[in-house]
Design an enzyme around this catalytic site. Structure first.
Site, PDB file in Angstrom:
ATOM      1  N   CYS A   1       0.862  -1.175   0.000  1.00 45.97           N
ATOM      2  CA  CYS A   1       0.000   0.000   0.000  1.00 45.97           C
ATOM      3  C   CYS A   1       0.899   1.225   0.000  1.00 45.97           C
ATOM      4  O   CYS A   1       2.075   1.148   0.345  1.00 45.97           O
ATOM      5  CB  CYS A   1      -0.876   0.024   1.239  1.00 45.97           C
ATOM      6  SG  CYS A   1      -1.897  -1.447   1.394  1.00 45.97           S
TER       7      CYS A   1
ATOM      8  N   ARG B   1       2.370   0.731  -5.877  1.00 44.42           N
ATOM      9  CA  ARG B   1       2.447  -0.103  -4.675  1.00 44.42           C
ATOM     10  C   ARG B   1       1.129  -0.833  -4.383  1.00 44.42           C
ATOM     11  O   ARG B   1       1.095  -1.756  -3.565  1.00 44.42           O
ATOM     12  CB  ARG B   1       2.802   0.767  -3.463  1.00 44.42           C
ATOM     13  CG  ARG B   1       4.124   1.467  -3.570  1.00 44.42           C
ATOM     14  CD  ARG B   1       4.355   2.338  -2.363  1.00 44.42           C
ATOM     15  NE  ARG B   1       4.533   1.543  -1.169  1.00 44.42           N
ATOM     16  CZ  ARG B   1       5.685   1.058  -0.740  1.00 44.42           C
ATOM     17  NH1 ARG B   1       6.778   1.302  -1.414  1.00 44.42           N
ATOM     18  NH2 ARG B   1       5.758   0.344   0.356  1.00 44.42           N
TER      19      ARG B   1
ATOM     20  N   TRP C   1      -3.597  -2.128  -1.622  1.00 45.72           N
ATOM     21  CA  TRP C   1      -3.508  -3.451  -2.235  1.00 45.72           C
ATOM     22  C   TRP C   1      -4.052  -4.401  -1.185  1.00 45.72           C
ATOM     23  O   TRP C   1      -3.468  -4.575  -0.127  1.00 45.72           O
ATOM     24  CB  TRP C   1      -2.057  -3.779  -2.574  1.00 45.72           C
ATOM     25  CG  TRP C   1      -1.874  -5.065  -3.316  1.00 45.72           C
ATOM     26  CD1 TRP C   1      -2.114  -5.293  -4.645  1.00 45.72           C
ATOM     27  CD2 TRP C   1      -1.379  -6.302  -2.786  1.00 45.72           C
ATOM     28  NE1 TRP C   1      -1.812  -6.593  -4.960  1.00 45.72           N
ATOM     29  CE2 TRP C   1      -1.360  -7.237  -3.852  1.00 45.72           C
ATOM     30  CE3 TRP C   1      -0.965  -6.716  -1.528  1.00 45.72           C
ATOM     31  CZ2 TRP C   1      -0.939  -8.548  -3.687  1.00 45.72           C
ATOM     32  CZ3 TRP C   1      -0.538  -8.034  -1.367  1.00 45.72           C
ATOM     33  CH2 TRP C   1      -0.528  -8.938  -2.439  1.00 45.72           C
TER      34      TRP C   1
ATOM     35  N   ASN D   1      -0.027   0.819   6.154  1.00 41.28           N
ATOM     36  CA  ASN D   1       0.584  -0.124   5.219  1.00 41.28           C
ATOM     37  C   ASN D   1       1.207  -1.231   6.069  1.00 41.28           C
ATOM     38  O   ASN D   1       1.916  -0.940   7.023  1.00 41.28           O
ATOM     39  CB  ASN D   1       1.663   0.617   4.403  1.00 41.28           C
ATOM     40  CG  ASN D   1       2.500  -0.319   3.550  1.00 41.28           C
ATOM     41  OD1 ASN D   1       2.082  -1.434   3.226  1.00 41.28           O
ATOM     42  ND2 ASN D   1       3.688   0.127   3.189  1.00 41.28           N
ATOM     43  N   GLY D   2       0.941  -2.492   5.726  1.00 46.42           N
ATOM     44  CA  GLY D   2       1.519  -3.597   6.500  1.00 46.42           C
ATOM     45  C   GLY D   2       0.427  -4.544   6.957  1.00 46.42           C
ATOM     46  O   GLY D   2      -0.707  -4.506   6.463  1.00 46.42           O
TER      47      GLY D   2
ATOM     48  N   GLU E   1      12.733 -16.291 -16.345  1.00 40.79           N
ATOM     49  CA  GLU E   1      12.362 -14.879 -16.251  1.00 40.79           C
ATOM     50  C   GLU E   1      11.419 -14.490 -17.397  1.00 40.79           C
ATOM     51  O   GLU E   1      10.454 -13.748 -17.205  1.00 40.79           O
ATOM     52  CB  GLU E   1      13.642 -14.020 -16.240  1.00 40.79           C
ATOM     53  CG  GLU E   1      13.445 -12.514 -16.231  1.00 40.79           C
ATOM     54  CD  GLU E   1      12.660 -11.978 -15.035  1.00 40.79           C
ATOM     55  OE1 GLU E   1      12.352 -12.741 -14.105  1.00 40.79           O
ATOM     56  OE2 GLU E   1      12.320 -10.787 -15.067  1.00 40.79           O
TER      57      GLU E   1
ATOM     58  N   LYS F   1       7.669 -12.975 -16.872  1.00 36.96           N
ATOM     59  CA  LYS F   1       7.235 -11.697 -17.453  1.00 36.96           C
ATOM     60  C   LYS F   1       5.953 -11.887 -18.249  1.00 36.96           C
ATOM     61  O   LYS F   1       5.015 -11.108 -18.123  1.00 36.96           O
ATOM     62  CB  LYS F   1       8.309 -11.110 -18.391  1.00 36.96           C
ATOM     63  CG  LYS F   1       9.550 -10.569 -17.750  1.00 36.96           C
ATOM     64  CD  LYS F   1       9.384  -9.249 -17.040  1.00 36.96           C
ATOM     65  CE  LYS F   1       9.050  -9.448 -15.593  1.00 36.96           C
ATOM     66  NZ  LYS F   1      10.118  -9.507 -14.651  1.00 36.96           N
TER      67      LYS F   1
ATOM     68  N   GLU G   1       2.870 -12.614 -15.924  1.00 34.42           N
ATOM     69  CA  GLU G   1       2.383 -11.562 -15.023  1.00 34.42           C
ATOM     70  C   GLU G   1       1.727 -10.394 -15.726  1.00 34.42           C
ATOM     71  O   GLU G   1       0.837  -9.765 -15.158  1.00 34.42           O
ATOM     72  CB  GLU G   1       3.465 -11.101 -14.029  1.00 34.42           C
ATOM     73  CG  GLU G   1       4.625 -10.350 -14.612  1.00 34.42           C
ATOM     74  CD  GLU G   1       5.638  -9.961 -13.535  1.00 34.42           C
ATOM     75  OE1 GLU G   1       6.830  -9.911 -13.861  1.00 34.42           O
ATOM     76  OE2 GLU G   1       5.251  -9.693 -12.398  1.00 34.42           O
TER      77      GLU G   1
ATOM     78  N   HIS H   1      11.324 -35.382 -20.554  1.00 33.65           N
ATOM     79  CA  HIS H   1      10.946 -36.038 -19.289  1.00 33.65           C
ATOM     80  C   HIS H   1       9.539 -35.638 -18.856  1.00 33.65           C
ATOM     81  O   HIS H   1       9.186 -35.806 -17.699  1.00 33.65           O
ATOM     82  CB  HIS H   1      11.967 -35.704 -18.204  1.00 33.65           C
ATOM     83  CG  HIS H   1      13.340 -36.191 -18.533  1.00 33.65           C
ATOM     84  ND1 HIS H   1      13.661 -37.530 -18.555  1.00 33.65           N
ATOM     85  CD2 HIS H   1      14.457 -35.526 -18.920  1.00 33.65           C
ATOM     86  CE1 HIS H   1      14.937 -37.665 -18.913  1.00 33.65           C
ATOM     87  NE2 HIS H   1      15.433 -36.461 -19.147  1.00 33.65           N
TER      88      HIS H   1
ATOM     89  N   LYS I   1       3.882  -3.756  -6.389  1.00 36.79           N
ATOM     90  CA  LYS I   1       5.323  -3.649  -6.640  1.00 36.79           C
ATOM     91  C   LYS I   1       6.161  -4.137  -5.460  1.00 36.79           C
ATOM     92  O   LYS I   1       6.987  -5.019  -5.610  1.00 36.79           O
ATOM     93  CB  LYS I   1       5.653  -2.194  -6.984  1.00 36.79           C
ATOM     94  CG  LYS I   1       7.100  -1.956  -7.349  1.00 36.79           C
ATOM     95  CD  LYS I   1       7.416  -2.509  -8.710  1.00 36.79           C
ATOM     96  CE  LYS I   1       8.883  -2.409  -9.058  1.00 36.79           C
ATOM     97  NZ  LYS I   1       9.240  -3.288 -10.180  1.00 36.79           N
TER      98      LYS I   1
HETATM   99  C1  F6R Z   1       8.375  -9.743 -11.147  1.00 39.29           C
HETATM  100  C2  F6R Z   1       8.668  -9.007  -9.942  1.00 39.29           C
HETATM  101  C3  F6R Z   1       8.653  -9.746  -8.645  1.00 39.29           C
HETATM  102  C4  F6R Z   1       9.779  -9.235  -7.734  1.00 39.29           C
HETATM  103  C5  F6R Z   1       9.680  -9.890  -6.353  1.00 39.29           C
HETATM  104  C6  F6R Z   1      10.830  -9.476  -5.445  1.00 39.29           C
HETATM  105  O1  F6R Z   1       8.448  -8.927 -12.284  1.00 39.29           O
HETATM  106  O2  F6R Z   1       8.895  -7.832  -9.977  1.00 39.29           O
HETATM  107  O3  F6R Z   1       8.758 -11.118  -8.843  1.00 39.29           O
HETATM  108  O4  F6R Z   1      11.015  -9.525  -8.334  1.00 39.29           O
HETATM  109  O5  F6R Z   1       8.474  -9.521  -5.755  1.00 39.29           O
HETATM  110  O6  F6R Z   1      10.865  -8.096  -5.274  1.00 39.29           O
HETATM  111  P1  F6R Z   1      12.177  -7.369  -4.781  1.00 39.29           P
HETATM  112  O7  F6R Z   1      13.218  -7.525  -5.832  1.00 39.29           O
HETATM  113  O8  F6R Z   1      11.777  -5.932  -4.568  1.00 39.29           O
HETATM  114  O9  F6R Z   1      12.591  -8.037  -3.504  1.00 39.29           O
END
Ligand code: F6R
Length: 607
Positions: free
Chosen positions: A2, A27, A72, A96-97, A480, A484, A487, A503, A602
């Site tokens: 948040c 966020r 969020w 937030n939390g 990765e 991407k 998501e 396999h 985020k």
């Molecule tokens: C994917 C993404 C998440 C973050 C994960 C860790 O695109 O952004 O998988 O990589 O939540 O976040 P950080 O790096 O901030 O610890």
């Protein structure tokens, strides 16, 4: 998770609150709200959806003191009744939390006659402060005492209609900073929200509580001991958080990678040698004494760790394990005090990574290194050594430039460890450093492939599933790429080491399952080509990101894009870029919300 903004000033602060929330929307973005003190009464406005909805609902509200929040959802569905601020009597709170003892508090406060109107944990904070205020008329003292009863993580901001010239804020576990200016004082979850009014920031520590008025601030610990915290002048440019000519932050951040890498690699400047000191004072001694590496991270940051494992073992000869932080923190592992524990995080606030780091330290593993993009973050502060990636603020929820700069940092770590273990001859060191310095140019050339990737993206729009393949150090790049795609385009994607295909996953391959392969011209290319033949033989359609000299023939069902330069050990940094662009353009074709994909946020500051 948040985002919080709070302000008290000599002029109308509502535009500052709204603008700040827009900067923090990454966020959390399922609902938003604000509360101000107008005519000695709390006036609250909340809206489900984006900050723009709140802005419309807020209309002409004007006030000099207020708090605001973008949410969020953790406790309770996204709905107006669950949106912050939450009020009790004459006070309003944003949070937030996660409060872990909220159920006990809720039943205690219900017994006292408080009526709960939301499903949130936050509402119990509001009632708790109101109840404390009844016996202690001072807001600062009441918030301090109430916080002593909270278990969990929080950053809160509180206003009281009977003390309309002030905001009280507190933090434990969730980020919060103050912004100081001549015209007023402010608080927010991160600096980007406050650059509109000031660059002078004070980062609160866990257990700090602060009172803000238009003319000053005071900070104390939760036990009441006054403390002073230094003022930092933020180096973030306001431009860094503006979209400029780009359609989305993700697109902007993909294209910022040459600059982000150049800034991150300034640590080695024009030097022909690499020194342990780039990881902080004391690095030389600590790194000389370690016998292995344990990497802790989540999501994309974990993928950079998986890539580094190939480098650390092959180049530096250091055994390396990579653990998903949320698993490591709860499993019984065998501690090794000589191990270097590396926490990788873009935000530096990810709850699981922070908890895993603390867990590692609690087992007597004190050799710790943070690789992080936010210098003042909790993870950086709690590690003995640090390397700050200089990617600049990453706003798009899907991580891009943070990933490639983490890889650059991890390659530097590999070189330093190789050097302290006498495994790096000077010509080789010089050659690797030259390659690193050339990276921004090489990345620019890969970015020029965008139009061809855009054309490919059209073909993915009607697909439900996709398979990503890679081998060796490019297997984590396939992971990765799959993350991407899923998501931001909501296409189900999985990644496999190409040798695993037969396999099990080969059973999935047919004309409706696009198979994307990372195929650099390295020592595993011939093996990979055989795996790709297995896909072709089952009627699968292949999309291959090869090197210029990879020698894979194109056909109706084999589409090839060739990267301009073959980049040896550092090739993963180049090969992830077309995968970022592919997922971005598929999401555009599908019309999803690229920067704020559904259900995500985020910084994941809750467990
Ligand atoms: C994917 C993404 C998440 C973050 C994960 C860790 O695109 O952004 O998988 O990589 O939540 O976040 P950080 O790096 O901030 O610890």
């Amino acid at each position: 998770m948040c985002g919080i903004v709070a302000a008290t000033a000599g002029n109308n602060i509502v535009p500052v609150l709204i603008e700040g929330l827009k900067k923090l929307e990454y966020r959390g973005y399922d609902s938003a709200g604000l509360a101000v003190i107008a005519g000695n009464e709390i006036e609250r406005t909340r809206a489900v959806g984006r900050v723009a909805e709140l802005e419309a609902a807020a209309g002409q509200i004007a006030a000099t003191t207020g708090i605001a929040h973008t949410r969020w959802a953790t406790h309770g569905v996204p709905a107006e009744r669950n949106a912050h601020p939450h009020v009790s009597g004459g006070i309003a709170v944003v949070h937030n939390g996660i409060i872990e003892n909220y159920e006990a508090l809720r039943s205690e406060l219900t017994d006292q006659g408080y009526v709960f109107t939301s499903d949130t944990d936050t509402e119990s904070i509001a009632h708790l402060i109101e109840a404390t205020l009844q016996t202690n008329g001072n807001l600062f003292a009441a918030v301090r005492l109430a916080c002593q009863r909270l278990i969990g993580a929080y950053a809160i901001a509180v206003i009281d209609q009977t003390q309309p010239d002030r905001v009280v804020v507190a933090r434990e576990g969730s980020p919060l900073l103050l912004g100081l200016s001549d015209s007023g004082n402010y608080a927010a979850s991160d600096a980007s929200a406050l650059l509109q009014v000031t660059r002078n920031m004070v980062y609160l520590e866990n257990g700090d509580i602060a009172e803000l008025t238009a003319s000053g601030i005071r900070i104390s610990r939760l036990d009441g001991t006054p403390v002073k915290r230094p003022v930092h002048v933020s180096e973030l440019s306001a431009d860094a958080v503006e979209l400029g000519n780009y359609r989305h932050y993700m697109q902007k951040e993909i294209f910022e990678q040459p600059e982000a890498l150049a800034n991150t690699l300034e640590a080695v400047g024009g030097s022909k040698t690499i020194q342990p000191g780039i990881f902080g004072a004391g690095a030389a001694g600590m790194l000389a004494g370690i016998d292995s590496v344990l990497i802790l991270a989540c999501g994309t940051s974990a993928h950079s760790g998986y890539t580094a494992r190939y480098w650390l073992e092959a180049i530096a000869g250091v055994p390396c394990n990579v653990e998903i932080a949320s698993e490591y923190r709860y499993r019984t592992s065998v501690p090794n005090p000589r191990q270097l524990v590396v926490a990788i995080s873009q935000s530096g606030e990810t709850a699981d990574t922070l908890a895993a780091l603390r867990h590692a330290k609690s087992l007597g593993q004190e050799n710790t290194l943070a690789i992080c993009n936010v210098p003042e973050s909790a993870i950086v502060r709690e590690c003995a050594l640090r390397f700050i990636t200089r990617a600049g603020p990453e706003i798009g929820v899907a991580s891009t430039k943070a990933f490639t700069t983490q890889l650059a940092a991890l390659f530097l770590l590999t070189l330093v460890l190789a050097k302290v273990r006498q495994r790096l001859a000077p010509p080789q060191e010089n050659c690797f450093l030259d390659q690193l310095r050339h990276l921004p140019v090489a990345v620019n050339k890969v970015l020029a492939l965008e139009p061809a990737i855009e054309a490919w993206a059209e073909r993915f729009a009607d697909k439900q599933h996709a398979l990503f393949l890679g081998r060796g150090r490019h297997y984590p790049i396939a992971l990765e790429g799959a993350l991407k795609l899923k998501e931001i385009s909501y296409i189900h994607a999985e990644a496999y080491p190409a040798g695993e295909l037969k396999h099990g996953p080969l059973a999935l391959v047919d004309a409706n399952m696009p198979v994307i392969s990372v195929a650099p011209n390295d020592d595993l290319l011939d093996k990979l080509k055989s795996n790709l033949k297995e896909v072709q033989a089952r009627g699968g359609e292949l999309y291959v990101f090869a090197d210029e000299d990879s020698q894979i023939p194109e056909s109706d069902a084999v589409h090839i894009l060739r990267l301009p330069e073959h980049y040896g050990e550092l090739s993963p940094i180049l090969h992830v870029i077309p995968l970022q662009l592919l997922s971005y353009h598929v999401a555009l074709v599908k019309g999803t919300d690229v920067d704020k994909p559904r259900n995500l946020a985020k910084s994941v500051t809750v467990e």
